[in-house]
Design an enzyme around this catalytic site. Structure first.
Site, PDB file in Angstrom:
ATOM      1  N   ASN A  21      32.091  15.427  78.735  1.00 11.12           N
ATOM      2  CA  ASN A  21      31.254  16.496  79.313  1.00 11.12           C
ATOM      3  C   ASN A  21      30.747  17.473  78.257  1.00 11.12           C
ATOM      4  O   ASN A  21      31.549  18.014  77.489  1.00 11.12           O
ATOM      5  CB  ASN A  21      32.083  17.324  80.305  1.00 11.12           C
ATOM      6  CG  ASN A  21      32.354  16.604  81.597  1.00 11.12           C
ATOM      7  OD1 ASN A  21      32.074  15.428  81.733  1.00 11.12           O
ATOM      8  ND2 ASN A  21      32.913  17.329  82.559  1.00 11.12           N
ATOM      9  N   THR A  46      28.078  23.661  76.739  1.00  8.53           N
ATOM     10  CA  THR A  46      27.838  24.790  75.834  1.00  8.53           C
ATOM     11  C   THR A  46      26.862  24.458  74.700  1.00  8.53           C
ATOM     12  O   THR A  46      25.970  25.265  74.399  1.00  8.53           O
ATOM     13  CB  THR A  46      29.185  25.276  75.247  1.00  8.53           C
ATOM     14  OG1 THR A  46      29.994  25.713  76.347  1.00  8.53           O
ATOM     15  CG2 THR A  46      29.001  26.430  74.281  1.00  8.53           C
ATOM     16  N   ASP A  83      29.670  19.969  89.486  1.00 13.43           N
ATOM     17  CA  ASP A  83      30.748  20.118  88.508  1.00 13.43           C
ATOM     18  C   ASP A  83      31.632  21.307  88.900  1.00 13.43           C
ATOM     19  O   ASP A  83      31.111  22.374  89.262  1.00 13.43           O
ATOM     20  CB  ASP A  83      30.089  20.360  87.135  1.00 13.43           C
ATOM     21  CG  ASP A  83      31.049  20.186  85.977  1.00 13.43           C
ATOM     22  OD1 ASP A  83      32.006  19.407  86.116  1.00 13.43           O
ATOM     23  OD2 ASP A  83      30.814  20.819  84.929  1.00 13.43           O
ATOM     24  N   HIS A  84      32.937  21.121  88.855  1.00 12.25           N
ATOM     25  CA  HIS A  84      33.903  22.189  89.136  1.00 12.25           C
ATOM     26  C   HIS A  84      33.676  22.870  90.485  1.00 12.25           C
ATOM     27  O   HIS A  84      33.602  24.099  90.573  1.00 12.25           O
ATOM     28  CB  HIS A  84      33.897  23.245  88.026  1.00 12.25           C
ATOM     29  CG  HIS A  84      34.427  22.721  86.735  1.00 12.25           C
ATOM     30  ND1 HIS A  84      35.749  22.436  86.541  1.00 12.25           N
ATOM     31  CD2 HIS A  84      33.788  22.412  85.588  1.00 12.25           C
ATOM     32  CE1 HIS A  84      35.922  21.971  85.310  1.00 12.25           C
ATOM     33  NE2 HIS A  84      34.747  21.923  84.713  1.00 12.25           N
ATOM     34  N   HIS A 121      36.750  24.841  77.730  1.00 10.91           N
ATOM     35  CA  HIS A 121      35.309  25.036  77.881  1.00 10.91           C
ATOM     36  C   HIS A 121      34.822  26.035  76.838  1.00 10.91           C
ATOM     37  O   HIS A 121      35.573  26.926  76.436  1.00 10.91           O
ATOM     38  CB  HIS A 121      34.979  25.571  79.281  1.00 10.91           C
ATOM     39  CG  HIS A 121      35.179  24.556  80.361  1.00 10.91           C
ATOM     40  ND1 HIS A 121      36.005  24.775  81.442  1.00 10.91           N
ATOM     41  CD2 HIS A 121      34.650  23.324  80.537  1.00 10.91           C
ATOM     42  CE1 HIS A 121      35.968  23.719  82.238  1.00 10.91           C
ATOM     43  NE2 HIS A 121      35.166  22.823  81.713  1.00 10.91           N
ATOM     44  N   GLY A 122      33.589  25.901  76.419  1.00  9.83           N
ATOM     45  CA  GLY A 122      32.994  26.864  75.483  1.00  9.83           C
ATOM     46  C   GLY A 122      33.321  26.515  74.043  1.00  9.83           C
ATOM     47  O   GLY A 122      33.744  25.397  73.735  1.00  9.83           O
TER      48      GLY A 122
HETATM   49  P1  13P Z   1      31.571  22.678  77.338  1.00  8.68           P
HETATM   50  O1  13P Z   1      30.762  23.821  77.834  1.00  8.68           O
HETATM   51  O2  13P Z   1      32.695  23.126  76.496  1.00  8.68           O
HETATM   52  O3  13P Z   1      30.730  21.635  76.687  1.00  8.68           O
HETATM   53  O4  13P Z   1      32.252  21.983  78.613  1.00  8.68           O
HETATM   54  C1  13P Z   1      31.470  21.268  79.509  1.00  8.68           C
HETATM   55  C2  13P Z   1      32.256  20.852  80.678  1.00  8.68           C
HETATM   56  O5  13P Z   1      33.375  20.412  80.574  1.00  8.68           O
HETATM   57  C3  13P Z   1      31.626  20.957  81.985  1.00  8.68           C
HETATM   58  O6  13P Z   1      32.502  20.656  83.011  1.00  8.68           O
END
Ligand code: 13P
Length: 282
Positions: free
Chosen positions: A227, A230, A81-82, A176-177
């Site tokens: 996705n 968090t 991921d990323h 995210h988060g």
């Molecule tokens: P969250 O941590 O906000 O759930 O995001 C997860 C995410 O997009 C991982 O790529």
């Protein structure tokens, strides 16, 4: 049942639903997510953040996730991921992982060039690639803040045509988060992008902390991969703290590990159930 590519999973569920994609960080997260998927009898994607995979090791952490996917009673995919490090990501593909190449902070043309290189590399080895256009405000680990840039339909179409990606991550108000206040997801933009690139599953990053009504609207507008990181990390850490403040402090790993894995399962199951309420992936 067993180990699939993200493309195979998304193709198999086209028109009938969304797939939950959960970030895993160690064996407890892997066990927690696999158990949730099996109990709900749903395919899922396990994602490993690039920095976490560099720490855990491609063969060790990536290998454990692939082994768990192969043994599972439901279809599963495992992806990085990323990712931003091209050489590292090529090693991940060689090992048998799918990849998200995240060039979202680069200039448009450079993002296209790198994403195409990664897509070609992945396809030549039977793997699939997720790319991102537009930029989310905060990195997945919460360490870096960036200027948020909403994905335009024009960019999405050009990116799709020029790169050959299999899956498209977009920025539509998602972060995210935890959200500061109510999330403002541009559902209309999701719909426009999904209609403009119908062959490409569109991904919602930053899927934690979003209320059911917004999850539902986003999926109905076209989101195919949701996705979540968090919310699982929070459940894991809270349960670990609850265990560790006991007197005497439990120090046997088996007094801790299965309990925190179960905390991950509870949240992952809840998310899968929520996704199922919108679209049936059975
Ligand atoms: P969250 O941590 O906000 O759930 O995001 C997860 C995410 O997009 C991982 O790529």
């Amino acid at each position: 049942m067993g180990y699939k590519t993200i493309k195979e999973l998304l193709d198999a569920t086209k028109g009938v639903g969304v797939i939950g994609a959960f970030n895993i960080h160690n064996i407890e997260f892997i066990k927690g997510v696999v158990k949730a998927a099996e109990e709900e009898n749903r395919p899922v994607i396990m994602m490993i953040n690039e920095a976490v995979l560099m720490y855990g090791g491609i063969e060790i952490l990536g290998g454990a996730a692939i082994a768990a996917a192969k043994q599972s009673k439901v279809d599963m995919a495992v992806m990085v991921d990323h990712g931003i490090n091209i050489d590292f990501l090529k090693r991940c593909i060689d090992f048998g992982l799918d990849v998200m190449y995240d060039g979202s902070l680069l200039e448009f043309e450079e993002n296209i060039k790198n994403t195409k290189e990664m897509a070609d590399y992945a396809h030549a080895r039977g793997r699939a690639l997720e790319g991102e256009i537009g930029a989310l405000g905060l990195s997945e680990d919460g360490d870096e803040e960036h200027e948020q840039r909403t994905t335009s339909v024009k960019e999405a179409v050009a990116f799709s045509e020029k790169t050959g990606v299999d899956i498209l991550a977009v920025s539509v108000g998602n972060v995210h988060g935890f959200y500061k206040g109510k999330p403002h997801i541009n559902v209309q933009r999701i719909k426009e992008i999904s209609e403009a690139v119908p062959q490409l599953p569109v991904v919602m990053h930053g899927g934690s902390d979003i209320p059911y009504e917004t999850i539902k609207a986003s999926i109905e507008a076209g989101i195919r991969k949701f996705n979540i990181a968090t919310d699982l990390k929070q459940a894991y850490a809270e349960k670990m703290r609850e265990l560790l403040i006991q007197e005497p402090m439990p120090i046997q790993p088996l007094q801790l590990f299965p309990v925190v894995a179960d905390a991950v399962t509870v949240v992952a199951r809840k998310k899968i159930k929520m996704f199922d309420l919108v679209g049936d992936t059975k």
